[in-house]
Enzyme design. Structure first.
Site, PDB file in Angstrom:
ATOM      1  CB  THR A 179      -0.928   0.003   1.232  1.00 31.62           C
ATOM      2  OG1 THR A 179      -1.835  -1.096   1.133  1.00 31.62           O
ATOM      3  CG2 THR A 179      -1.709   1.310   1.335  1.00 31.62           C
ATOM      4  CB  VAL A 198      -2.969  10.840   9.467  1.00 34.15           C
ATOM      5  CG1 VAL A 198      -1.846  11.178   8.498  1.00 34.15           C
ATOM      6  CG2 VAL A 198      -2.514  11.044  10.904  1.00 34.15           C
ATOM      7  CG  HIS A 235      20.998  32.384  13.670  1.00 34.47           C
ATOM      8  ND1 HIS A 235      19.681  32.518  14.085  1.00 34.47           N
ATOM      9  CD2 HIS A 235      21.350  33.582  13.125  1.00 34.47           C
ATOM     10  CE1 HIS A 235      19.271  33.745  13.824  1.00 34.47           C
ATOM     11  NE2 HIS A 235      20.263  34.415  13.231  1.00 34.47           N
ATOM     12  CG  ASP A 240      -0.256  -1.148   8.755  1.00 32.50           C
ATOM     13  OD1 ASP A 240       0.665  -0.671   9.455  1.00 32.50           O
ATOM     14  OD2 ASP A 240      -0.794  -0.524   7.821  1.00 32.50           O
TER      15      ASP A 240
END
Length: 467
Positions: free
Chosen positions: A41, A184, A446, A314
C-alpha cells in the site's frame, strides 16, 4: 523443490525490509506478492503517491497565492490534473523499481500470487492464472499490512464514494468533497483537493480532530485548517449516502443523537482508519490466534501462537506506520538469525504531511496526566523564530514535555513547516535518554527552524531567549 529459510507474505515496507535484512544475514529468502507490483500500500496507493500529490498541490497553491508577496510575478497557474497524476505515477514507478532492484541484488525470490499459510513451514501461492505452487520454509512472516476500514451502510465504488486509493486518482477536482474521518489520511487528502479548488467538509465522530494527538497541537491545527478553508462537523456521523442523483447526498447525524441533516457532495472520501489484512491467509485454519480487532497476536519476539510463524507491521498491534513496520521487519529478521533485534515503541515518530506539517514522538500531555507523571512543559512559537519570520511561515510551535524530576524528555510535538524533518533530533535524543538540558545546550545553526526546538528546550527551564 527449494526449501527456504524464510518466506514473507507481503512486500510492503515491513515485508521487503524484513526480506532484505534476512538475506543480508545469510538466509535463503522468498517473498509472496499478490499485486502486480512490489511495495505494498505504502509505495503504490498510500504514503508515497499521497506525498507526490501533497507536494504538487502545495506548489500549485504557492504559485497562485504566495509568489506575488515575494516579488515574483507569474500568471495565474492552470491545473493540468492528468499531468499531475503522471507526476505521481512516475514517483510510484521509481520506488517500485527500487524494491525490485533490492530483491534481485539480495537474491530474494519473488513468488507471484496470493499467499496462504497451509501449516507451519508451508505456504501455498495461487497465481493469477489459478495455478498453485507450494513452497517449503523454516519460518514464515506475515506482513500483509492493512486495508481501508469500511463504513457501515456506505458502499465504496472508488469513483464517487472513495477510499484513500480512489482519492489518489480522481479524474477531476470535485466541487464539493466530503471527508468522513478527521484522522491523518482524511486531512492529508482533503488538503490536496482543497488546494486544487474543492470545498472540503470533514465529518468526525469524536469532538476533536486527530484522536491520539496532543490536544493542544490538534486544536491549533484545526484552526489553521479552518483558515485554509476546511469546514468541520465534529461529534457527528455519516449514516448513509444517497447515490441516486447527479450529486451525492450524505445523511449526517449527531454522534450523541438528535436531528439529522443532509450534505451534498460530488465525492465522499471514507477515511475512518484501516483494518488489518488477514482474509484468505489461512491463519485461523493454521491455528494462528487473532485478537478481538482482527490483528495477529504476537509475543515480544513477533512470534505467533504457532511455532515458526511470525507477524509484523499493520497486521499486528501498534501504530499503523510504514517506518514502524520496517523497524519490526529488521528486528524480526535479526531475531530469526539469533541476534537481539529490538524496537523501541516509545520512540516511534508520527507525521502529518499537510502545510504546515504536524509531527510528534513519545507521550502526549494527556497521556502523562492520565499516568500521574509529574512533568514540565517548554513551548516556543515559530512567530519568534528568525528563519520562519523572514520566510513568512510562522504558523505553529514546538512543545517539549520533560520529566519534572529527571528532566528526561518524554514527548515532543511540533506543528510548523518541515515539522516532519525537525522531529528526528528529538527521536535521537530520546533514544539516548536525553534531557531537555542536553537539547538546550546543543548548539543549533542560525538561522534555522531547528532553533525553535532548542528554544522550547530552554523554555522547559523557563529560560527561552527569544520570547
Amino acid at each position: 523443490m527449494t526449501t527456504y529459510d524464510l518466506i514473507i507474505i507481503g512486500t510492503g515496507p515491513g515485508g521487503y525490509v524484513c526480506a532484505v535484512r534476512a538475506a543480508q544475514l545469510g538466509m535463503k529468502v522468498a517473498v509472496v506478492e499478490k499485486n502486480p507490483t512490489l511495495g505494498g500500500t505504502c509505495l503504490n496507493v498510500g504514503c508515497m503517491p499521497s506525498k507526490a500529490l501533497l507536494h504538487a498541490s502545495e506548489a500549485f497553491q504557492e504559485a497562485g497565492h504566495s509568489f506575488a508577496r515575494m516579488g515574483i510575478g507569474v500568471s495565474a497557474p492552470k491545473l493540468d490534473l492528468s499531468a499531475m497524476m503522471d507526476f505521481k505515477q512516475q514517483g510510484i514507478d521509481g520506488n517500485v523499481k527500487g524494491v525490485e532492484y533490492l530483491m534481485k541484488k539480495n537474491k530474494i525470490d519473488v513468488l507471484r500470487g496470493a499467499g496462504r499459510v497451509v501449516a507451519a513451514g508451508q505456504v501455498e501461492v495461487t497465481g493469477k492464472d489459478g495455478k498453485i505452487q507450494t513452497a517449503e520454509t523454516k519460518n514464515i512472516v506475515i506482513a500483509t499490512g492493512s486495508d481501508a476500514a469500511k463504513l457501515k451502510g456506505v458502499e465504496i465504488d472508488e469513483k464517487r464514494i472513495v477510499s484513500s486509493t480512489g482519492a489518489l486518482s480522481l479524474d477531476k477536482v470535485p466541487e464539493k468533497l466530503l471527508v468522513v474521518g478527521a484522522g491523518v489520511i482524511g486531512l492529508e487528502l482533503g488538503s490536496v483537493w482543497r488546494r486544487l479548488g474543492a470545498q472540503v467538509t470533514v465529518v468526525e465522530f469524536l469532538d476533536r480532530i486527530l484522536p491520539g494527538m496532543d490536544g493542544e497541537i490538534a486544536k491549533q491545527f484545526q484552526r489553521i485548517l479552518e483558515k485554509q478553508g476546511f469546514a468541520f462537523k465534529l461529534g457527528a456521523k455519516v449514516t448513509g449516502v444517497d447515490t441516486s442523483g447527479k450529486t451525492l447526498s450524505a445523511r449526517i447525524e449527531p454522534a450523541a443523537g438528535g436531528a439529522a441533516e443532509t450534505i451534498e457532495a460530488d465525492v465522499v472520501l471514507v477515511a475512518i482508519g484501516r483494518a488489518p489484512y488477514t482474509n484468505g491467509l489461512g491463519l485461523k485454519e493454521a491455528g494462528v490466534a487473532l485478537d478481538d480487532r482482527g490483528r495477529v497476536e504476537i509475543d515480544k519476539h513477533f512470534a505467533t501462537s504457532v511455532k515458526g510463524i511470525y507477524a509484523i507491521g499493520d497486521v499486528v498491534r501498534g501504530p499503523m506506520l510504514a517506518h514502524k513496520a520496517a523497524d519490526e521487519g529488521v528486528a524480526c529478521a535479526e531475531i530469526l538469525a539469533g541476534q537481539a533485534g529490538h524496537v523501541n515503541y516509545d520512540v516511534i515518530p508520527g507525521v502529518i504531511y499537510t502545510t504546515p506539517e504536524v509531527s510528534s514522538v513519545g507521550k502526549t500531555e494527556e497521556e502523562l496526566k492520565q499516568a500521574g507523571t509529574a512533568y514540565a512543559v517548554g513551548k516556543f512559537p515559530f512567530t519568534a523564530n528568525g528563519r520562519s519570520k523572514v520566510n513568512q511561515t510562522t504558523d505553529g510551535f514546538v512543545k517539549i514535555l520533560a520529566d519534572a524530576k529527571t528532566d528526561r524528555v518524554l514527548g515532543v510535538h511540533i506543528i510548523g513547516r518541515e515539522a516532519g524533518e525537525l522531529i528526528h533530533e528529538a527521536c535521537v535524543l530520546m533514544e539516548f535518554g536525553g534531557s531537555a538540558e542536553d537539547l538546550a545546550r546543543t548548539c543549533h545553526a542560525h538561522p534555522t527552524r531547528s532553533e525553535a526546538i532548542k528554544e522550547a528546550a530552554l523554555a522547559v527551564g523557563k529560560r527561552a531567549i527569544h520570547m
